[in-house]
Design a protein around this motif. Sequence first.
Motif, PDB file in Angstrom:
ATOM      1  N   PHE A   1       0.846  -1.187   0.000  1.00  0.00           N
ATOM      2  CA  PHE A   1       0.000   0.000   0.000  1.00  0.00           C
ATOM      3  C   PHE A   1       0.885   1.243   0.000  1.00  0.00           C
ATOM      4  O   PHE A   1       1.992   1.221   0.554  1.00  0.00           O
ATOM      5  CB  PHE A   1      -0.897   0.023   1.235  1.00  0.00           C
ATOM      6  CG  PHE A   1      -2.092  -0.898   1.147  1.00  0.00           C
ATOM      7  CD1 PHE A   1      -2.159  -1.901   0.195  1.00  0.00           C
ATOM      8  CD2 PHE A   1      -3.145  -0.750   2.021  1.00  0.00           C
ATOM      9  CE1 PHE A   1      -3.265  -2.727   0.120  1.00  0.00           C
ATOM     10  CE2 PHE A   1      -4.251  -1.581   1.961  1.00  0.00           C
ATOM     11  CZ  PHE A   1      -4.308  -2.574   1.012  1.00  0.00           C
ATOM     12  N   PRO A   2       0.407   2.341  -0.560  1.00  0.00           N
ATOM     13  CA  PRO A   2       1.179   3.591  -0.501  1.00  0.00           C
ATOM     14  C   PRO A   2       1.404   3.998   0.946  1.00  0.00           C
ATOM     15  O   PRO A   2       0.485   3.956   1.762  1.00  0.00           O
ATOM     16  CB  PRO A   2       0.272   4.601  -1.225  1.00  0.00           C
ATOM     17  CG  PRO A   2      -0.651   3.773  -2.060  1.00  0.00           C
ATOM     18  CD  PRO A   2      -0.864   2.520  -1.299  1.00  0.00           C
ATOM     19  N   GLN A  42      -8.608   6.318  -0.128  1.00  0.00           N
ATOM     20  CA  GLN A  42      -8.621   5.221  -1.092  1.00  0.00           C
ATOM     21  C   GLN A  42      -9.514   4.110  -0.550  1.00  0.00           C
ATOM     22  O   GLN A  42      -9.526   3.844   0.660  1.00  0.00           O
ATOM     23  CB  GLN A  42      -7.205   4.670  -1.330  1.00  0.00           C
ATOM     24  CG  GLN A  42      -6.289   5.606  -2.100  1.00  0.00           C
ATOM     25  CD  GLN A  42      -6.514   5.496  -3.596  1.00  0.00           C
ATOM     26  OE1 GLN A  42      -6.540   4.409  -4.168  1.00  0.00           O
ATOM     27  NE2 GLN A  42      -6.658   6.643  -4.243  1.00  0.00           N
ATOM     28  N   THR A  63      -8.876  -8.578  -6.275  1.00  0.00           N
ATOM     29  CA  THR A  63      -8.060  -8.006  -7.345  1.00  0.00           C
ATOM     30  C   THR A  63      -8.895  -7.371  -8.438  1.00  0.00           C
ATOM     31  O   THR A  63      -8.360  -6.786  -9.360  1.00  0.00           O
ATOM     32  CB  THR A  63      -7.206  -9.095  -8.017  1.00  0.00           C
ATOM     33  OG1 THR A  63      -8.077 -10.008  -8.704  1.00  0.00           O
ATOM     34  CG2 THR A  63      -6.382  -9.853  -7.006  1.00  0.00           C
ATOM     35  N   ASN A 115      -2.615  -3.763 -15.075  1.00  0.00           N
ATOM     36  CA  ASN A 115      -1.692  -4.212 -14.037  1.00  0.00           C
ATOM     37  C   ASN A 115      -1.284  -5.653 -14.347  1.00  0.00           C
ATOM     38  O   ASN A 115      -2.134  -6.551 -14.395  1.00  0.00           O
ATOM     39  CB  ASN A 115      -2.369  -4.132 -12.670  1.00  0.00           C
ATOM     40  CG  ASN A 115      -1.397  -4.387 -11.530  1.00  0.00           C
ATOM     41  OD1 ASN A 115      -0.765  -5.426 -11.472  1.00  0.00           O
ATOM     42  ND2 ASN A 115      -1.286  -3.411 -10.633  1.00  0.00           N
ATOM     43  N   GLU A 438      -1.897   5.357 -15.999  1.00  0.00           N
ATOM     44  CA  GLU A 438      -1.196   4.648 -14.941  1.00  0.00           C
ATOM     45  C   GLU A 438      -1.806   3.269 -14.731  1.00  0.00           C
ATOM     46  O   GLU A 438      -3.021   3.116 -14.772  1.00  0.00           O
ATOM     47  CB  GLU A 438      -1.290   5.452 -13.640  1.00  0.00           C
ATOM     48  CG  GLU A 438      -0.646   6.830 -13.732  1.00  0.00           C
ATOM     49  CD  GLU A 438      -0.821   7.607 -12.447  1.00  0.00           C
ATOM     50  OE1 GLU A 438      -1.288   7.004 -11.458  1.00  0.00           O
ATOM     51  OE2 GLU A 438      -0.483   8.798 -12.435  1.00  0.00           O
ATOM     52  N   HIS A 441      -3.868  -0.043  -9.457  1.00  0.00           N
ATOM     53  CA  HIS A 441      -3.345  -0.709  -8.269  1.00  0.00           C
ATOM     54  C   HIS A 441      -3.991  -2.078  -8.166  1.00  0.00           C
ATOM     55  O   HIS A 441      -5.167  -2.245  -8.499  1.00  0.00           O
ATOM     56  CB  HIS A 441      -3.641   0.125  -7.024  1.00  0.00           C
ATOM     57  CG  HIS A 441      -2.924  -0.356  -5.800  1.00  0.00           C
ATOM     58  ND1 HIS A 441      -3.355  -1.434  -5.071  1.00  0.00           N
ATOM     59  CD2 HIS A 441      -1.797   0.091  -5.192  1.00  0.00           C
ATOM     60  CE1 HIS A 441      -2.532  -1.626  -4.048  1.00  0.00           C
ATOM     61  NE2 HIS A 441      -1.582  -0.705  -4.097  1.00  0.00           N
ATOM     62  N   LEU A 444      -6.218  -1.402  -4.496  1.00  0.00           N
ATOM     63  CA  LEU A 444      -6.911  -0.146  -4.230  1.00  0.00           C
ATOM     64  C   LEU A 444      -7.596   0.368  -5.493  1.00  0.00           C
ATOM     65  O   LEU A 444      -7.072   0.261  -6.591  1.00  0.00           O
ATOM     66  CB  LEU A 444      -5.925   0.895  -3.693  1.00  0.00           C
ATOM     67  CG  LEU A 444      -5.256   0.521  -2.368  1.00  0.00           C
ATOM     68  CD1 LEU A 444      -4.263   1.597  -1.961  1.00  0.00           C
ATOM     69  CD2 LEU A 444      -6.293   0.313  -1.270  1.00  0.00           C
TER      70      LEU A 444
END
Length: 515
Positions: A1-2, A42, A63, A115, A438, A441, A444
Amino acid sequence: FPLPFQFSCPSRYHTKGQQFNIGDLVWYEIKGSFDIHSKGIQWGEGVIKSVHSDNTYTLAGKTWAYDHCTHPLLGSTLSTNGNGNGNGPPLYMNISDFRTGRDIYRKWAQNHHPNMYVRRYALSGIDEIMHPSLSKVPGEAMFKVWDRASLPPRPIIGSSLQFEQRTKSFNIEEARKLYGENLEFEGQKQKDLGPEFWGITYEQLLEVQTLNGYNTEMSMHDVVNMIKLMTKGTGMGYALFLNSYKPLRAKQMVSHAWGERYSDFVNALKDQADTGPFWVCAFAIYQNEDIPNLTITKQLGNDFLRGPFATVLKQATGMIAVFTPAADIYTRLWCVFEMFVAVQYGVPVTFTGFNQQVRSGIENIYDAIYEHGRERCNSKVARCGNPNATMNNDEIKIRKHIESYSGKFDIIDSVVEWCKAIYHSREVKPIGAAFKNEPAHILLLGGIGRFDYLAKSLSSVALAIDRIPMDDHIIKSPNRLEEIASIQQNEEQSEEVLKGKSYCCNRQTLHCMLM
């Protein structure tokens, strides 16, 4: 996680007292130094795997490999490398079966998900991850969400028409075949016309705001007092007074609370899809008590199921419940009873609301439909008329009628919660591409800016479903079921429901209005 991050306690859509069990699908909320679009929040989705004594839970993070219903890339044209040449997953316009849609989505995710880890999980068939940050999630940081697949059956067996069969093409001739020439109406008519012809258009509702004496702070009560001066002595409610030369069949029944501001009421009606004509009690009933044979009591009659409200519902194509900030219709006994009767007759019930912007930002909109529905409906304490006064005749009669059902007030509440679940499930829609160039995640999803309405809708469906006891009383509509040839089939279907048959939701796949 960030990093750094911490769990939000409570999370935005956590409901105090909500119980969590192993296997429940939840969203969890973390806060940290995230991008401005997420408002520092988030959300992620997970399944509860174990429950701890300190009100924390171990989750398996989802996921999103299989979520073809609401994935942020639905319908986008983004590719995995960000050059814009690839395609997002399809919108599933014509797929009603959940499993079919999930399988199509999984095949897409195997090759095109942005991803690479999700692509691997999709190939392996795994859609859950035991992540160390999810080993002890506080209960206050979570809220249940709908699984986007199954909805509960109606808590009651409907009338001669199944819920799915009452469409906008349903006409008054079909209704008369079921209920007779007068639709079983036993109240007093206006100018020899039954309540089904006391309809009013939206344009006519708007024009009320141009009448002499009107101001924007007027409640529905104030407006009724104003129009009574116009209809005095005519023997016609305002709707028929305006349309006496060409009476309008009311296609949509409108249920609302008179404590609302009139301007909020018409603004709420503007934001729903039906075009009317509408049946609005305040304008349909002759409100002046100046003609002995046409008092409000005589128009209503002695039996509510043979009075104006039920008569209109017997031939209506839909019912609209109106929500405004100042008036909670769940506290009004007439409103919840009308909702119940509509479901009995197989009339689709939808909601519309006028929302207030409290402060800037999407998270600061007062959503009347959501806010008024956060608690389970409690029809036993709902009132008619002045809530501080003693019960009026309407309330006494409605309560007596409800007490005649085997489920009493609880079955009313269950039906209302079912209506909530159906409405909010239809608000679960793809939100559009959220990740830009991007990679997504792996766990998230995003924050308030993009996902707020989706989070609110998913949690609202789950809450409503939790409030419908699975062993609730199943009752039949009291009107002519014995005369309907299809009743045996209806009963067989109900037996299958009671045995645990699951149902899939047909979902519109339109982009969320919050894109």
